[in-house]
Design a protein around this motif. Structure first.
Motif, short mmCIF file in Angstrom:
data_model
loop_
_atom_site.label_atom_id
_atom_site.label_comp_id
_atom_site.label_asym_id
_atom_site.label_seq_id
_atom_site.Cartn_x
_atom_site.Cartn_y
_atom_site.Cartn_z
N GLN A 167 -6.44 -25.33 40.91
CA GLN A 167 -6.35 -26.70 41.43
C GLN A 167 -5.57 -26.76 42.74
O GLN A 167 -5.90 -27.55 43.63
N ILE A 168 -4.54 -25.93 42.87
CA ILE A 168 -3.82 -25.85 44.14
C ILE A 168 -4.77 -25.41 45.24
O ILE A 168 -4.82 -26.00 46.32
N ALA A 169 -5.58 -24.38 44.96
CA ALA A 169 -6.56 -23.91 45.95
C ALA A 169 -7.57 -25.00 46.29
O ALA A 169 -7.98 -25.13 47.45
N ARG A 170 -7.92 -25.79 45.32
CA ARG A 170 -8.87 -26.88 45.54
C ARG A 170 -8.31 -27.97 46.46
O ARG A 170 -9.03 -28.57 47.26
N LEU A 171 -7.01 -28.23 46.34
CA LEU A 171 -6.39 -29.34 47.05
C LEU A 171 -6.01 -29.07 48.50
O LEU A 171 -5.84 -29.99 49.27
N VAL A 172 -5.85 -27.80 48.85
CA VAL A 172 -5.41 -27.49 50.21
C VAL A 172 -6.61 -27.39 51.15
O VAL A 172 -7.71 -27.04 50.74
N ASP A 173 -6.36 -27.73 52.40
CA ASP A 173 -7.40 -27.60 53.42
C ASP A 173 -7.46 -26.19 53.99
O ASP A 173 -8.50 -25.74 54.45
N ASN A 174 -6.32 -25.50 53.99
CA ASN A 174 -6.28 -24.10 54.44
C ASN A 174 -5.14 -23.39 53.72
O ASN A 174 -4.26 -24.02 53.14
N THR A 175 -5.15 -22.08 53.77
CA THR A 175 -4.17 -21.30 53.00
C THR A 175 -2.74 -21.48 53.48
O THR A 175 -1.81 -21.20 52.74
N ASP A 176 -2.55 -21.98 54.69
CA ASP A 176 -1.20 -22.23 55.19
C ASP A 176 -0.49 -23.31 54.38
O ASP A 176 0.74 -23.38 54.38
N GLU A 177 -1.23 -24.15 53.70
CA GLU A 177 -0.65 -25.24 52.90
C GLU A 177 -0.24 -24.79 51.50
O GLU A 177 0.49 -25.50 50.82
N VAL A 178 -0.70 -23.62 51.08
CA VAL A 178 -0.45 -23.16 49.71
C VAL A 178 1.04 -22.99 49.41
O VAL A 178 1.51 -23.48 48.38
N PRO A 179 1.82 -22.32 50.25
CA PRO A 179 3.23 -22.12 49.88
C PRO A 179 3.99 -23.41 49.60
O PRO A 179 4.76 -23.48 48.64
N LYS A 180 3.77 -24.45 50.40
CA LYS A 180 4.49 -25.71 50.19
C LYS A 180 4.10 -26.36 48.86
O LYS A 180 4.97 -26.75 48.07
N LEU A 181 2.81 -26.44 48.59
CA LEU A 181 2.36 -27.05 47.34
C LEU A 181 2.77 -26.21 46.14
O LEU A 181 3.17 -26.74 45.10
N LEU A 182 2.69 -24.90 46.28
CA LEU A 182 3.11 -24.01 45.20
C LEU A 182 4.62 -24.15 44.94
O LEU A 182 5.05 -24.23 43.79
N ALA A 183 5.41 -24.21 45.99
CA ALA A 183 6.86 -24.37 45.84
C ALA A 183 7.19 -25.70 45.14
O ALA A 183 8.07 -25.75 44.28
N GLU A 184 6.48 -26.76 45.51
CA GLU A 184 6.70 -28.05 44.86
C GLU A 184 6.33 -27.98 43.37
O GLU A 184 7.02 -28.55 42.52
N THR A 185 5.26 -27.27 43.07
CA THR A 185 4.82 -27.11 41.68
C THR A 185 5.83 -26.30 40.89
O THR A 185 6.17 -26.64 39.74
N VAL A 186 6.34 -25.22 41.48
CA VAL A 186 7.35 -24.39 40.83
C VAL A 186 8.63 -25.19 40.59
O VAL A 186 9.26 -25.07 39.54
N GLU A 187 9.02 -26.03 41.54
CA GLU A 187 10.18 -26.89 41.36
C GLU A 187 9.99 -27.82 40.16
O GLU A 187 10.90 -28.03 39.36
N SER A 188 8.79 -28.35 40.00
CA SER A 188 8.49 -29.19 38.85
C SER A 188 8.56 -28.40 37.55
O SER A 188 8.98 -28.94 36.51
N LEU A 189 8.18 -27.14 37.58
CA LEU A 189 8.32 -26.28 36.40
C LEU A 189 9.78 -26.18 35.99
O LEU A 189 10.11 -26.25 34.80
#
Length: 92
Positions: free
Chosen positions: A41-63
């Motif tokens: 779903q993270i891969a689905r939501l980003v427009d390019n791979t440069d956005e992955v670290p930020k969204l992943l970090a936010e998701t990990v923080e929620s974990l």
């Protein structure tokens, strides 16, 4: 929908654990499937791979927040779990 999402996820774990002989191992398998699904779903939501670290970090923080809440709920342990992601590496 979003306010009840956690209820559905918890129900999925409870159901999986009630149907198996080894509920802990089953829950771990469900957790891994859920993690792969979140990654997809993270891969689905980003427009390019440069956005992955930020969204992943936010998701990990929620974990981390969920672990803190779960330790209190399931074990009565107070504290705060802070998880930080330092690096995400992409290879093609």
């Amino acid at each position: 929908m979003i306010q009840n999402c956690h209820i559905e996820i918890n129900r999925m774990f409870e159901e999986a654990m009630s149907l198996e002989d080894n509920p802990r191992e089953t829950a771990i398998k469900v957790l891994h499937v859920a993690a792969r699904t979140l990654g997809s779903q993270i891969a689905r939501l980003v427009d390019n791979t440069d956005e992955v670290p930020k969204l992943l970090a936010e998701t990990v923080e929620s974990l981390g927040q969920g672990i803190s809440a779960g330790m209190m709920l399931h074990h009565g342990q107070h504290g705060e779990m802070s998880i930080q992601m330092y690096k995400a590496v992409e290879s093609r």
